[in-house]
Design an enzyme around this catalytic site. Structure first.
Site, mmCIF file in Angstrom:
data_model
loop_
_atom_site.group_PDB
_atom_site.id
_atom_site.type_symbol
_atom_site.label_atom_id
_atom_site.label_comp_id
_atom_site.label_asym_id
_atom_site.label_seq_id
_atom_site.Cartn_x
_atom_site.Cartn_y
_atom_site.Cartn_z
ATOM 1 N N GLU A 78 -60.159 -10.488 11.688
ATOM 2 C CA GLU A 78 -58.652 -10.024 12.455
ATOM 3 C C GLU A 78 -59.182 -9.095 13.624
ATOM 4 O O GLU A 78 -58.666 -9.540 14.847
ATOM 5 C CB GLU A 78 -57.857 -9.185 11.597
ATOM 6 N N ASP A 79 -60.075 -8.408 13.517
ATOM 7 C CA ASP A 79 -60.339 -7.494 14.684
ATOM 8 C C ASP A 79 -61.873 -7.446 15.252
ATOM 9 O O ASP A 79 -62.058 -6.583 16.167
ATOM 10 C CB ASP A 79 -60.316 -6.004 14.036
#
Ligand code: MN
Length: 494
Positions: A78-79
């Site tokens: 996600e990051d």
């Protein structure tokens, strides 16, 4: 929040699972640390601290290694610039699937009510695929709540409310009481700040007043048990979680004197025989309060909870609740469904872990609701009653236990047993007395349906009081069918 190290996680795992593959944990840590390098949380901590806090929670819940590894990696795709395929190459399919499950839960498109519904649906889909995804999401949420102060107020509100409405409810239904209590108590001050202060002060007053007394009772009973040769594993004084106490106070006119289980002593013994032995000892020493003796060992709660409860008069105006259980019951009460994924000697492969059938049944029911519900509002209403209502259990005349939502009626009971029994329900006996079909059943009721073979089918009025989705659907289906038949008759008469 105190920073934690990967070693603390490793130590925690070793305590529960001495043969665990710790290299994989170290590898995951190094991988995530590199991937999140330079990133900071809004609280100012290095991002990896969030991954570690999530993972240690899972280790404390004694979950298996793939779950803890996925906890460390859960925000990587996600990051960071590493993708889910990268994770799979490095850690294999099982872990990659868990991580992608978490990533999918994070993407919510809608706002308002739609957001709520979408959120729920995604949780249910994830649960049905691999329930460990939900455990990771819970651990992730706990740390997010612990660091909520650093977020803007709008986000604080959204996250805290979502926690009470969705996460705590699901944790409750999964029997994960400890986790549910933690989630609620962390969200409570953000959602109801004034009420939180009120309950907190109330508890600390009571605590100051009672801590010494409770200690005295604890020591006294400890001596008695020793004299009677009962081996105890643990005797703990328990204080109630704040939010659950708050909800109870609302039901008791906000009067703390009416809350009998504020002070409780929990006694954990080696086996079931000893549970009853201890109960007998307590009752011969102190007078039990009528109606407060509960045997959830021979009659477990619908979610599987087992324990003996009793409230006794220990002195002038003093009452103390006791909970007596075995270690196994205790672990199940604390961890709920998650207990099935915990390491036990001899079953360290994930494939041997299986979700109990009763739990799988309601998760499947949730997914079915999704299929046949069109609009958001009716979807949510259905979910609310079937899933998030408290459950009661009632008995058939043969003594079988039937699990229903709170406020369910004999009609719900009849349809739960069989569609035909519902359709031909002519009357109902509750605890051997004829009662109206709209009677709200209570836990422990014995229900007998009087069948009326001449009855053509359900009455439309029943829709006004039935609670379960199943009963509603079956009544509607019957009425629709008979309407169609009548139309057919009219046409064929022409
Ligand atoms: Mn996260």
């Amino acid at each position: 929040m105190n920073p934690i190290s990967i070693n603390q996680i490793i130590e925690t795992i070793k305590e529960n699972n001495p043969d665990a593959d710790l290299d994989l944990i170290t590898l995951a840590y190094e991988y995530a640390n590199r991937a999140h390098h330079g990133q900071k949380r809004l609280s100012g901590e290095p991002y990896i601290q969030h991954s570690l806090h999530t993972a240690i929670k899972l280790a404390q819940m004694k979950l298996d290694i793939p779950t803890i590894v996925a906890g460390i990696l859960h925000d990587v795709p996600e990051d960071t610039d590493r993708t889910i395929d990268d994770v799979e190459k490095e850690f294999g399919k099982e872990i990659a699937k868990l991580v992608s499950g978490i990533t999918k839960l994070g993407h919510i498109k809608y706002r308002g009510l739609e957001r709520y519904a979408e959120n729920l649906r995604k949780m249910f889909v994830a649960m049905a695929e691999d329930i460990r995804v939900i455990f990771i999401k819970f651990a992730d949420r706990i740390h997010n709540l612990q660091t909520l102060d650093s977020l803007p107020p709008v986000k604080q509100q959204r996250i805290a409310r979502e926690t009470l409405q969705i996460y705590a409810s699901i944790a409750n239904r999964l029997g994960m009481w400890k986790l549910r209590g933690e989630l609620e108590d962390l969200a409570f001050p953000y959602v109801y700040p004034e009420e939180y202060d009120w309950v907190k002060n109330l508890v600390s007053e009571q605590f100051d007043k009672n801590a010494k007394y409770l200690e005295k009772i604890k020591n006294e009973i400890q001596e008695n048990l020793k004299d009677a040769n009962v081996k105890t594993i643990q005797i703990i004084g328990r204080t109630k979680h704040l939010f659950s106490l708050y909800k109870k106070l609302l039901r008791k006119d906000r009067d703390i004197e009416k809350v009998y289980d504020l002070l409780a002593i929990r006694i954990i013994v080696s086996d079931i025989k000893n549970c009853y032995h201890v109960l007998g000892l307590l009752h011969s020493k102190w007078r039990p309060m009528p109606g407060r003796v509960k045997d959830y060992i021979s009659q477990p709660k619908p979610n599987g909870y087992q324990s003996l409860h009793t409230t006794v008069f220990t002195g002038k105006n003093r009452i103390v609740e006791f909970q007596i259980r075995t270690m196994e019951m205790h672990e199940k009460a604390e961890f709920g469904v998650a207990a099935h994924w915990q390491y036990k000697e001899g079953n360290d492969t994930a494939h041997k872990f299986k979700i109990p059938e009763t739990q799988m049944k309601w998760i499947q029911e949730l997914l079915d609701i999704e299929k046949d519900t069109k609009d958001t509002q009716s979807y949510l209403n259905t979910i609310k009653i079937d899933i998030f209502h408290d459950r009661i259990f009632v008995f058939t005349p043969k003594g079988d236990v039937i699990d229903l939502p709170e406020d369910a009626t004999p009609i719900d009971f009849a349809y739960h047993i069989h569609t035909e029994l519902g359709n031909h329900c002519g009357g109902a006996k509750v605890n051997e007395k004829m009662m109206a079909l709209s009677t709200k059943l209570k836990s422990g009721d014995m229900v007998e349906i009087i069948e009326d073979k001449n009855r053509r089918g359900p009455s439309e009025d029943w829709l006004k009081f039935v609670q379960t989705n199943a009963a509603k659907q079956k009544i509607k289906t019957f009425l629709k069918q008979s309407r169609a038949d009548r139309m057919l008759n009219i046409f064929s008469r022409r």
